[in-house]
Scaffold this active site. Structure first.
Site, PDB file in Angstrom:
ATOM      1  N   LYS A   1      36.449  44.738  42.621  1.00 18.12           N
ATOM      2  CA  LYS A   1      37.183  43.577  43.170  1.00 18.12           C
ATOM      3  C   LYS A   1      38.229  43.084  42.161  1.00 18.12           C
ATOM      4  O   LYS A   1      39.381  42.849  42.518  1.00 18.12           O
ATOM      5  CB  LYS A   1      36.192  42.450  43.471  1.00 18.12           C
ATOM      6  CG  LYS A   1      36.845  41.084  43.662  1.00 18.12           C
ATOM      7  CD  LYS A   1      35.841  39.977  43.882  1.00 18.12           C
ATOM      8  CE  LYS A   1      35.264  39.346  42.658  1.00 18.12           C
ATOM      9  NZ  LYS A   1      36.120  38.370  41.960  1.00 18.12           N
ATOM     10  N   ASN A   2      37.800  42.949  40.899  1.00 18.80           N
ATOM     11  CA  ASN A   2      38.704  42.343  39.923  1.00 18.80           C
ATOM     12  C   ASN A   2      39.821  43.280  39.482  1.00 18.80           C
ATOM     13  O   ASN A   2      40.753  42.874  38.788  1.00 18.80           O
ATOM     14  CB  ASN A   2      37.918  41.796  38.721  1.00 18.80           C
ATOM     15  CG  ASN A   2      37.126  40.559  39.117  1.00 18.80           C
ATOM     16  OD1 ASN A   2      37.359  39.993  40.192  1.00 18.80           O
ATOM     17  ND2 ASN A   2      36.204  40.147  38.273  1.00 18.80           N
TER      18      ASN A   2
ATOM     19  N   CYS B   1      36.780  24.857  40.078  1.00 12.17           N
ATOM     20  CA  CYS B   1      35.899  26.017  40.199  1.00 12.17           C
ATOM     21  C   CYS B   1      34.559  25.655  39.567  1.00 12.17           C
ATOM     22  O   CYS B   1      34.542  25.089  38.473  1.00 12.17           O
ATOM     23  CB  CYS B   1      36.552  27.179  39.462  1.00 12.17           C
ATOM     24  SG  CYS B   1      35.575  28.644  39.498  1.00 12.17           S
TER      25      CYS B   1
ATOM     26  N   ARG C   1      39.116  26.116  34.525  1.00  9.90           N
ATOM     27  CA  ARG C   1      39.864  27.392  34.488  1.00  9.90           C
ATOM     28  C   ARG C   1      41.364  27.107  34.478  1.00  9.90           C
ATOM     29  O   ARG C   1      42.051  27.238  35.496  1.00  9.90           O
ATOM     30  CB  ARG C   1      39.448  28.277  35.665  1.00  9.90           C
ATOM     31  CG  ARG C   1      37.981  28.661  35.576  1.00  9.90           C
ATOM     32  CD  ARG C   1      37.545  29.523  36.725  1.00  9.90           C
ATOM     33  NE  ARG C   1      38.009  30.897  36.614  1.00  9.90           N
ATOM     34  CZ  ARG C   1      37.782  31.825  37.550  1.00  9.90           C
ATOM     35  NH1 ARG C   1      37.118  31.522  38.635  1.00  9.90           N
ATOM     36  NH2 ARG C   1      38.228  33.051  37.392  1.00  9.90           N
TER      37      ARG C   1
ATOM     38  N   ASP D   1      30.450  37.780  33.804  1.00 16.73           N
ATOM     39  CA  ASP D   1      30.140  37.991  35.224  1.00 16.73           C
ATOM     40  C   ASP D   1      28.759  38.625  35.431  1.00 16.73           C
ATOM     41  O   ASP D   1      28.353  38.859  36.571  1.00 16.73           O
ATOM     42  CB  ASP D   1      31.218  38.864  35.889  1.00 16.73           C
ATOM     43  CG  ASP D   1      32.540  38.128  35.996  1.00 16.73           C
ATOM     44  OD1 ASP D   1      32.533  36.889  35.884  1.00 16.73           O
ATOM     45  OD2 ASP D   1      33.576  38.794  36.191  1.00 16.73           O
TER      46      ASP D   1
ATOM     47  N   ARG E   1      32.284  37.458  48.839  1.00 17.19           N
ATOM     48  CA  ARG E   1      33.570  37.556  48.126  1.00 17.19           C
ATOM     49  C   ARG E   1      33.592  38.762  47.196  1.00 17.19           C
ATOM     50  O   ARG E   1      34.663  39.278  46.885  1.00 17.19           O
ATOM     51  CB  ARG E   1      33.809  36.301  47.280  1.00 17.19           C
ATOM     52  CG  ARG E   1      33.760  35.032  48.066  1.00 17.19           C
ATOM     53  CD  ARG E   1      34.072  33.874  47.186  1.00 17.19           C
ATOM     54  NE  ARG E   1      35.467  33.966  46.792  1.00 17.19           N
ATOM     55  CZ  ARG E   1      36.235  32.938  46.510  1.00 17.19           C
ATOM     56  NH1 ARG E   1      35.755  31.726  46.575  1.00 17.19           N
ATOM     57  NH2 ARG E   1      37.479  33.102  46.153  1.00 17.19           N
TER      58      ARG E   1
HETATM   59  N1  EPU Z   1      41.599  30.356  29.927  1.00 18.64           N
HETATM   60  C1  EPU Z   1      42.407  29.397  29.356  1.00 18.64           C
HETATM   61  N2  EPU Z   1      43.709  29.332  29.741  1.00 18.64           N
HETATM   62  C2  EPU Z   1      44.243  30.202  30.643  1.00 18.64           C
HETATM   63  C3  EPU Z   1      43.427  31.183  31.214  1.00 18.64           C
HETATM   64  C4  EPU Z   1      42.091  31.241  30.833  1.00 18.64           C
HETATM   65  O1  EPU Z   1      41.946  28.614  28.530  1.00 18.64           O
HETATM   66  O2  EPU Z   1      45.440  30.096  30.925  1.00 18.64           O
HETATM   67  C5  EPU Z   1      40.185  30.439  29.540  1.00 18.64           C
HETATM   68  C6  EPU Z   1      39.252  30.270  30.735  1.00 18.64           C
HETATM   69  O3  EPU Z   1      38.998  28.915  31.012  1.00 18.64           O
HETATM   70  C7  EPU Z   1      38.029  31.018  30.277  1.00 18.64           C
HETATM   71  C8  EPU Z   1      38.611  32.166  29.458  1.00 18.64           C
HETATM   72  O4  EPU Z   1      39.926  31.752  29.097  1.00 18.64           O
HETATM   73  O5  EPU Z   1      37.259  30.218  29.420  1.00 18.64           O
HETATM   74  C9  EPU Z   1      38.698  33.488  30.188  1.00 18.64           C
HETATM   75  O6  EPU Z   1      39.329  33.315  31.450  1.00 18.64           O
HETATM   76  P1  EPU Z   1      40.181  34.464  32.130  1.00 18.64           P
HETATM   77  O7  EPU Z   1      41.577  33.983  32.292  1.00 18.64           O
HETATM   78  O8  EPU Z   1      39.975  35.742  31.406  1.00 18.64           O
HETATM   79  O9  EPU Z   1      39.529  34.544  33.573  1.00 18.64           O
HETATM   80  P2  EPU Z   1      40.270  34.953  34.886  1.00 18.64           P
HETATM   81  O10 EPU Z   1      41.301  35.949  34.580  1.00 18.64           O
HETATM   82  O11 EPU Z   1      40.643  33.740  35.660  1.00 18.64           O
HETATM   83  C10 EPU Z   1      38.735  37.003  35.438  1.00 18.64           C
HETATM   84  C11 EPU Z   1      37.815  37.409  36.550  1.00 18.64           C
HETATM   85  C12 EPU Z   1      36.575  36.523  36.542  1.00 18.64           C
HETATM   86  C13 EPU Z   1      35.893  36.677  35.183  1.00 18.64           C
HETATM   87  C14 EPU Z   1      36.865  36.336  34.052  1.00 18.64           C
HETATM   88  C15 EPU Z   1      36.296  36.563  32.671  1.00 18.64           C
HETATM   89  C16 EPU Z   1      39.390  38.234  38.182  1.00 18.64           C
HETATM   90  C17 EPU Z   1      40.033  38.093  39.498  1.00 18.64           C
HETATM   91  N3  EPU Z   1      38.535  37.272  37.818  1.00 18.64           N
HETATM   92  O12 EPU Z   1      39.076  35.645  35.694  1.00 18.64           O
HETATM   93  O13 EPU Z   1      35.723  37.045  37.557  1.00 18.64           O
HETATM   94  O14 EPU Z   1      34.779  35.814  35.108  1.00 18.64           O
HETATM   95  O15 EPU Z   1      38.067  37.142  34.189  1.00 18.64           O
HETATM   96  O16 EPU Z   1      35.924  37.879  32.513  1.00 18.64           O
HETATM   97  O17 EPU Z   1      39.607  39.211  37.485  1.00 18.64           O
HETATM   98  C18 EPU Z   1      33.957  36.977  39.093  1.00 18.64           C
HETATM   99  O18 EPU Z   1      34.296  38.129  39.449  1.00 18.64           O
HETATM  100  O19 EPU Z   1      32.889  36.448  39.454  1.00 18.64           O
HETATM  101  C19 EPU Z   1      34.850  36.222  38.235  1.00 18.64           C
HETATM  102  C20 EPU Z   1      34.786  34.897  38.109  1.00 18.64           C
END
Ligand code: EPU
Length: 434
Positions: free
Chosen positions: A22-23, A116, A121, A309, A401
């Protein structure tokens, strides 16, 4: 809304097929917008999040067609730069559209994704990266507005207080691919899903060096073309089935997975007393070793660390392992919504800051429980597989999802799991309010 009814106590055995990630698929759909040409994406999991992304892209003006349950054709020749809040609010990953729309159309308007339950996030790192490339970013009425007429390569540090950002890195790579000059991303996320995105972009004509490392160098090009791409297997789904084998003291084989993406997870499972054997053709066999399960310690970190995850599902496993296990969250420090529900099933867990301390080994007892998010729902179902009597999991739309045919795959492994309409829930399980 459907519910799951689980009768625990069945040892799982047999073979299960891994689905696509998915991701990976979500940013790949976004990447398909970087060109005017058609792309075909295969091995896409059949999930509601994918359906949401398809609807958003179609609303932007792309032709989007599901050729079969796992193959999509996307023709984004004529697209607009703004997506409606009604669709975007359903899924945080829609933020991945920022980079492609800004880079291809010179502007983008995407509503800020809402709150969320897994924690705060923010998207500051996404915005910082786009600003470094020369975009002007404003937040107006809850909408991120980007003016990106002339994106130019830059040196960008992608790290934040919780490490690298996965979708932020995806946005930066996609925008940099169509910028003038060279971009260097330091502290970039190196998750397999990011490598998959780089692979697809390379097929589209992007020039990216350093794939799989924390330092990526992207040589911008003026045009990208369509491609045919196959999504990598879902490492989180694979590991969830591995935990299902452990929690039921079963023995299963997962086919079509990518064991090399599971390093930190496999390490913890070995510490826990599971035997995992992989073959080069993508089969992973899992069973509990004759010595039985032992307590373990987990710290979640960005890849190649232990994935956040999998924290909820691993917490469920810790509940059946005799002794004290500790799970610490470093990515989403408050991602413990599953804990109060596991307590309802008789688990002994105390939360200390961003750690769950689990005293495991007591038999879990079936109960009505409520899923709060995708991985929490998987954790509660896993707990139900190991529990005495019936467990009813409500709000399983969260599960839909991210897990393709979860109940069908579990049933094939011998689990007693049923998807039922909400009305089937015993009346005594429905909370009564005065
Ligand atoms: N963060 C910031 N600022 C940003 C972006 C992120 O501080 O601009 C922080 C977040 O709050 C968090 C950390 O950085 O503490 C990591 O967040 P990341 O941006 O890596 O998460 P994401 O890209 O929004 C993806 C996956 C999530 C998974 C996370 C971490 C997708 C679509 N989603 O989210 O997947 O938990 O990386 O590995 O790729 C799930 O599949 O259940 C899921 C939540």
């Amino acid at each position: 809304m459907d519910v799951f009814k689980i009768i625990g106590g069945h040892q799982l055995s047999g073979i299960v097929q891994a689905s696509g990630s998915k991701n990976s698929a979500l940013p790949l759909f976004a990447a398909s917008l970087l060109t005017e040409d058609e792309s075909i994406i295969e091995n896409v999991p059949d999930l509601s999040d994918i359906q949401f992304m398809a609807e958003i892209i179609a609303d932007l003006g792309a032709e989007v067609e599901k050729l079969d349950p796992n193959t999509w054709r996307i023709n984004p020749k004529a697209i607009v730069h703004f997506a409606p809040y009604d669709l975007v609010r359903k899924m945080r990953a829609s933020i991945c559209l920022l980079g492609p729309l800004a880079a291809r159309l010179g502007r983008a308007e995407i509503p800020m994704p809402g709150g969320c339950v897994i924690g705060n996030r923010p998207i500051d790192l996404h915005i910082r990266a786009l600003e470094s490339l020369g975009a002007k970013v404003e937040l107006k009425g809850g909408v991120v507005q980007i003016d990106a007429a002339n994106l130019k390569g830059a040196s960008i540090f992608m790290g934040g207080r919780h490490g690298s950002t996965v979708t932020g890195t995806a946005n930066a790579i996609m925008a940099a691919s169509l910028s003038q000059g060279t971009t260097v991303l330091d502290g970039a996320a190196c998750e397999p899903e990011i490598v998959d995105l780089c692979e697809m972009l390379t097929k589209m004509g992007a020039i990216i060096q350093g794939m799989g490392s924390h330092r990526l160098e992207i040589q911008g090009v003026s045009k990208l073309h369509g491609c045919h791409h196959r999504v990598i297997p879902d490492r989180i789904e694979t590991a969830t089935y591995a935990i299902a084998a452990g929690i039921t003291n079963g023995e299963i084989c997962i086919q079509g997975c990518q064991p090399k993406h599971l390093g930190a997870f496999a390490n913890v499972m070995q510490e826990c007393g599971m035997e995992m054997e992989s073959s080069p053709d993508g089969n992973l066999s899992i069973k509990v070793s004759p010595g039985g399960l032992k307590p373990f310690e987990v710290i979640t970190l960005p890849y190649p660390g232990f994935p956040t995850d999998l924290q909820a599902q691993t917490t469920a496993l810790a509940c059946v392992v005799p002794g004290l296990s500790i799970l610490t969250e470093r990515v989403y420090p408050s991602r413990f919504m599953h804990v109060p529900e596991l307590l309802r099933m008789g688990a002994e867990i105390s939360l200390e800051g961003s750690s769950a301390i689990v005293l495991g080994g007591k038999k879990l007892k079936g109960a009505p429980v409520m899923a709060s998010d995708l991985r929490a729902s998987a954790a509660l179902i896993l707990a139900g597989l190991a529990a005495q009597d019936e467990t009813w999991v409500q709000r399983i739309y969260h599960l839909d999802r991210g897990y393709d045919q979860f109940e069908t795959k579990l049933q094939a492994l011998g689990a007693d799991v049923e998807r039922l309409p909400e009305e089937a829930l015993p009346k005594s399980f429905i909370p009564q309010f005065e």
